[in-house]
Design an enzyme around this catalytic site. Sequence first.
Site, mmCIF file in Angstrom:
data_model
loop_
_atom_site.group_PDB
_atom_site.id
_atom_site.type_symbol
_atom_site.label_atom_id
_atom_site.label_comp_id
_atom_site.label_asym_id
_atom_site.label_seq_id
_atom_site.Cartn_x
_atom_site.Cartn_y
_atom_site.Cartn_z
ATOM 1 N N LYS A 195 0.860 -1.185 0.000
ATOM 2 C CA LYS A 195 0.000 0.000 0.000
ATOM 3 C C LYS A 195 0.893 1.230 0.000
ATOM 4 C CE LYS A 195 -1.772 2.921 2.330
ATOM 5 N NZ LYS A 195 -1.647 4.411 2.060
ATOM 6 N N GLY A 248 6.093 5.108 9.001
ATOM 7 C CA GLY A 248 5.269 6.320 9.044
ATOM 8 C C GLY A 248 5.216 6.887 10.447
ATOM 9 N N SER A 249 4.108 7.521 10.773
ATOM 10 C CA SER A 249 4.019 8.255 12.043
ATOM 11 C C SER A 249 3.718 7.315 13.210
ATOM 12 C CB SER A 249 2.912 9.308 11.962
ATOM 13 O OG SER A 249 1.636 8.668 11.963
ATOM 14 N N GLY A 253 1.151 4.167 13.638
ATOM 15 C CA GLY A 253 1.741 2.915 14.116
ATOM 16 C C GLY A 253 0.945 2.299 15.250
ATOM 17 N N GLU A 271 8.418 1.166 11.769
ATOM 18 C CA GLU A 271 9.512 2.153 11.754
ATOM 19 C C GLU A 271 8.844 3.508 11.794
ATOM 20 O OE1 GLU A 271 11.559 4.971 10.655
ATOM 21 O OE2 GLU A 271 11.976 4.012 8.710
ATOM 22 N N GLU A 402 7.895 15.955 16.300
ATOM 23 C CA GLU A 402 8.469 15.717 14.980
ATOM 24 C C GLU A 402 7.786 16.665 13.991
ATOM 25 O OE1 GLU A 402 9.823 11.974 12.341
ATOM 26 O OE2 GLU A 402 7.722 11.912 12.954
#
Length: 506
Positions: A195, A248-249, A253, A271, A402
């Site tokens: 995806k 991703g974020s 996650g 990750e 972030e």
Amino acid sequence: MASLSARIVIRATNRELEIPTGLFIDNQFVPSVDSASEPIQAVNPSTEEPICSVVAGSAKDIDIAVAAARKAFNTTWGKNVTGFERSKLLNKLADLMERDQDILAEVESLNNGKPVKIARDFDIGDSIQCLRYYAGWADKITGQTIEVDNKTKLAFTKHDPIGVCGQIIPWNYPINMWAWKVGPALACGCTVVMKPSELTPLTALMLSKLIAEAGFPPGVVNTIPSLGSVGGAALSAHMDVDKVAFTGSTVTGRKIMEAAAKSNLKKVSLELGGKSPQIVFESADLDQAANWACLGILYNTGQDCTAGSRLYVQDTIYDKFISLLVSKAKELVIGDGFDEKSGGGPVVSKTQFDKVWRYIESGSTQGAKLALGGQKRPGKGFFVDPTIFTDINANMDIVRDEIFGPVLSVGRFKTEEEAISLANDTSYGLGAGLHSNDANQCMRVSSALEAGTVWVNQYNLLNNNVPFGGKKQSGIGRELGSYALEEYTSVKAVHWNFGEKLDWPL
């Protein structure tokens, strides 16, 4: 039926291309079975103009792709093909990527905004090497024989492919993240439902075409461009997906991990985000440290999970280092990706642009001092120039969160202990860097930093044969290196009795 390809012209190079825009299932581009799904618009972040639209997959499309992946796993892939064959196909795929390197780089730049030269030489060059690295592992996946009782018993282990893998990749390195996920999964014998990000679906579809050309059996790799809340959610909760890998974020996650737990307890590797620190000690080569600090926050226009977005400088060299850092940051050209002078492109989308600017404004509001940047550019394109804040404190949003843009927060410290304490004061733990010419200090500090990757006298550079992943809220599991193979295999223990007779009853 609507066409499943789009003809685009890359103006800067006068290249005309046919780009697939359908869902890739069983080695064919197909429409969605769900007529309700609106197409996804791919946009050029340098001009804000649409490039083309692609089919958006629905939860039903994910079901069809997962069924194709399961069928392939049970018949033409998985345990039905040798490591030598998997290796040959991965090497062939790498060769085709190398053949199409320029075209892929131009489309990556068009859709993501990054400079063509960076996409071509770094992202795609590294991705080709990544596939070849895992091609080398495909026939070297081994277990153990374990002594139990030499007269009667033997045990051995097998590292079986885990099965059907849902792989959800981000928009900041679309091709690179594709290779990181696909390489180890295919080397181990897994099948994939990919995806890609809804913001950058184009190169994943082009790579899918290469999957078929390389000769992979239908269903081994399937690609479903989709909104994260649709396709990503469906993969995470799917009862017939054995593993989900996500980059991703941290917020997303958590949702993936929760969906995995509530469904079939599928294996998860994540990750996630980072707020990575770099420390500059007084013994460092200041010129080189400033270069690495700039690379840390400005590479990929700061859209990097390991971006060195917090910088702590020893007080004895602070003023000298700041002036050096600002002068170097000014030298980077942020511009159109097709301009050879550009070392960075725009941020990827209007949403990202607005988010970065909210943080820049909050930095000023909360009392940080701008040493560079802070001026919006006129005209089109989601361009954000290098931005450096000083006079920071630990409670500011720009220090805690972030940002995912070219925004650096710089603090100062007196002692090594204080530097370590400041660096580790974060919920994240993806990367960290230190610059020092004191070997003992390098060893002490690298040991004390709470991060999955620590760079000493460099920053941000990764190698395909070295593992990468996070501590704390930066994720679970490892990518790259031999360690990634563990994410795509399950260990089976076989106990073999060749000599013991069981007496019964007990």
